[in-house]
Design a protein around this motif. Structure first.
Motif, PDB file in Angstrom:
ATOM      1  N   ILE A 210      25.508  42.213  26.677  1.00 41.17           N
ATOM      2  CA  ILE A 210      26.303  42.955  27.671  1.00 41.17           C
ATOM      3  C   ILE A 210      26.954  41.956  28.616  1.00 41.17           C
ATOM      4  N   ASP A 211      26.264  40.838  28.882  1.00 40.23           N
ATOM      5  CA  ASP A 211      26.794  39.782  29.757  1.00 40.23           C
ATOM      6  C   ASP A 211      27.281  40.403  31.069  1.00 40.23           C
ATOM      7  N   PRO A 212      26.359  41.051  31.789  1.00 39.69           N
ATOM      8  CA  PRO A 212      26.738  41.890  32.934  1.00 39.69           C
ATOM      9  C   PRO A 212      27.190  41.068  34.144  1.00 39.69           C
ATOM     10  N   ILE A 213      27.803  41.749  35.076  1.00 39.26           N
ATOM     11  CA  ILE A 213      28.202  41.125  36.340  1.00 39.26           C
ATOM     12  C   ILE A 213      27.178  41.511  37.405  1.00 39.26           C
ATOM     13  N   LEU A 214      26.552  40.511  38.004  1.00 35.59           N
ATOM     14  CA  LEU A 214      25.594  40.742  39.082  1.00 35.59           C
ATOM     15  C   LEU A 214      26.313  40.497  40.402  1.00 35.59           C
ATOM     16  N   PHE A 215      25.893  41.227  41.409  1.00 34.89           N
ATOM     17  CA  PHE A 215      26.575  41.133  42.701  1.00 34.89           C
ATOM     18  C   PHE A 215      25.559  40.854  43.802  1.00 34.89           C
ATOM     19  N   SER A 216      25.888  39.931  44.687  1.00 43.12           N
ATOM     20  CA  SER A 216      25.037  39.746  45.863  1.00 43.12           C
ATOM     21  C   SER A 216      25.845  40.036  47.116  1.00 43.12           C
TER      22      SER A 216
END
Lengths: 253, 253
Positions: A210-216
């Motif tokens: 999926i190679d997801p996008i993580l957000f901080s």
């Protein structure tokens, strides 16, 4: 100039060494390790490490949840699909499956969710980072967002799905909470799920594909996924054995 | 053997080239890139990549949200602190800050949340993976969980906080939703936040120092954080310029 023939032997030796080095470089063999050569173990891959513990200090209360998953929420507004980047998304119930989103009351997409009581949650991959950030920066009031995506529909007529997403879920609104803040907290029941067959491993969505996008939040930064770190409902049993704690009776939910 | 002096010029040239190569290797300068030399870009660090797009296929609707953040939720049950691993957690509102958890109705911790209308959300680091998994596998009915952690309190008397967590939030319950499923969906207002001062960078929680635990449901796997991937409310503007799309008017929420 000194006579070259006096240096014949050292010269030949130097040439031999140099040719060897040259060959190593040209053949693509392992170069001499240097500080510039990252080693491919999990730690350096993750590039993340907790420093030694310090004091616990108070900071103003905000939504300091780490990490948040980036999603693109879709809805129909005035008869047309619209999309919005949302990191305020979590799971609310296992069975039936429910997702909860926190959506700003003023957003254009919000009108559509309230009107049709349906929305979609699309999981973008890293190669969609630019477009994901973009649909979080412009309003559907100003930009014709459906043109940005190849849109498809599943079970619901007003939950537009993104063809390029790794995974897309159709939701029916069960509850819209207005608790007096900037956002509605919207609970949706997942009624259908679509997934790119190529992100599955043995039929299960594979996070590394999926190679997801993580957000901080507050850093305002996106991150990538790192290496696998452990097995859920499993590593806790190892921990118990190591610590001499009561062992879990059953493994599972 | 041919007279060396005939080759003086080419030899000097070869030596010069070889010395240059030698200097490069010994000084630790960038080696010639090869397949064996991992490049320190986000892609190889992350070890995660989306394969070429395939067909979108239907799978049974579940809580396929990727990734989920691992948290340890705390509450007082029968006058004692108790803790539970929860990945069903998301942000519900920006201002005032609200978090939403999906908690199984049968769990021991749930009793305490309903009784006291308070709970805590603690963000564990990777070095707490074993204990985090463990408190998700055993019940407070069987195991004395407060012994596992150094517990402290902030503003609320019945929201036990974990000293070892990277970040710990105290929540007051605003709403408990029972929508007929396995879980209550609980909305809490964050009233106080505690953070290990050493995970801050210029006063802001730094995800790479928090070293959070990511969870992928149905794979039942924990993951590490990877490399930084982009800037939020920023990269979308670059995308717009590249694509010739209307540019965002303002950058920010």
């Amino acid at each position: 100039m000194r006579n070259l023939s006096e240096n014949t032997l050292p010269l030949l030796l130097a040439i031999a060494i140099c040719l060897l080095l040259l060959a190593r470089n040209l053949s693509g063999g392992s170069p001499v390790p240097t500080a510039q050569t990252p080693q491919p173990d999990a730690k350096t891959q993750a590039a993340s490490e907790r420093p030694p513990r310090g004091k616990m200090v108070g900071i103003p209360p905000q939504t300091h949840l780490y990490p948040m998953p980036m999603s693109i929420v879709g809805a129909h507004v005035n008869g047309r699909p619209n999309f919005l980047a949302i990191a305020y998304v979590g799971a609310g119930c296992y069975d039936p499956p429910m997702l909860v989103i926190g959506i700003n009351k003023k957003h254009y997409t919000t009108e559509g969710i309230l009107a049709n009581k349906t929305f979609s949650v699309n999981i973008p991959s890293q190669d969609m980072l630019g477009i994901t950030d973009y649909v979080g920066m412009v309003s559907g009031r100003d930009v014709d967002k459906p043109k940005l995506f190849e849109v498809f529909y599943g079970k619901l007529e007003t939950a537009p799905l993104i063809r390029d997403a790794a995974l897309a879920m159709e939701c029916e609104v069960l509850e819209v909470l207005d608790l007096g803040g900037t956002n509605y907290t919207v609970v949706g029941k997942v009624v259908a799920t679509w997934v790119d067959e190529n992100v599955l491993t043995r039929g299960v969505p594979d996070l590394s594909k999926i190679d997801p996008i993580l957000f901080s939040m507050f850093e305002n930064r996106y991150w990538r996924l790192g290496a696998p770190a452990g097995k859920a409902w499993h590593d806790g049993a190892d921990y118990a054995r190591r610590q001499g704690l009561p062992e879990p009776k059953a493994q599972g939910h």
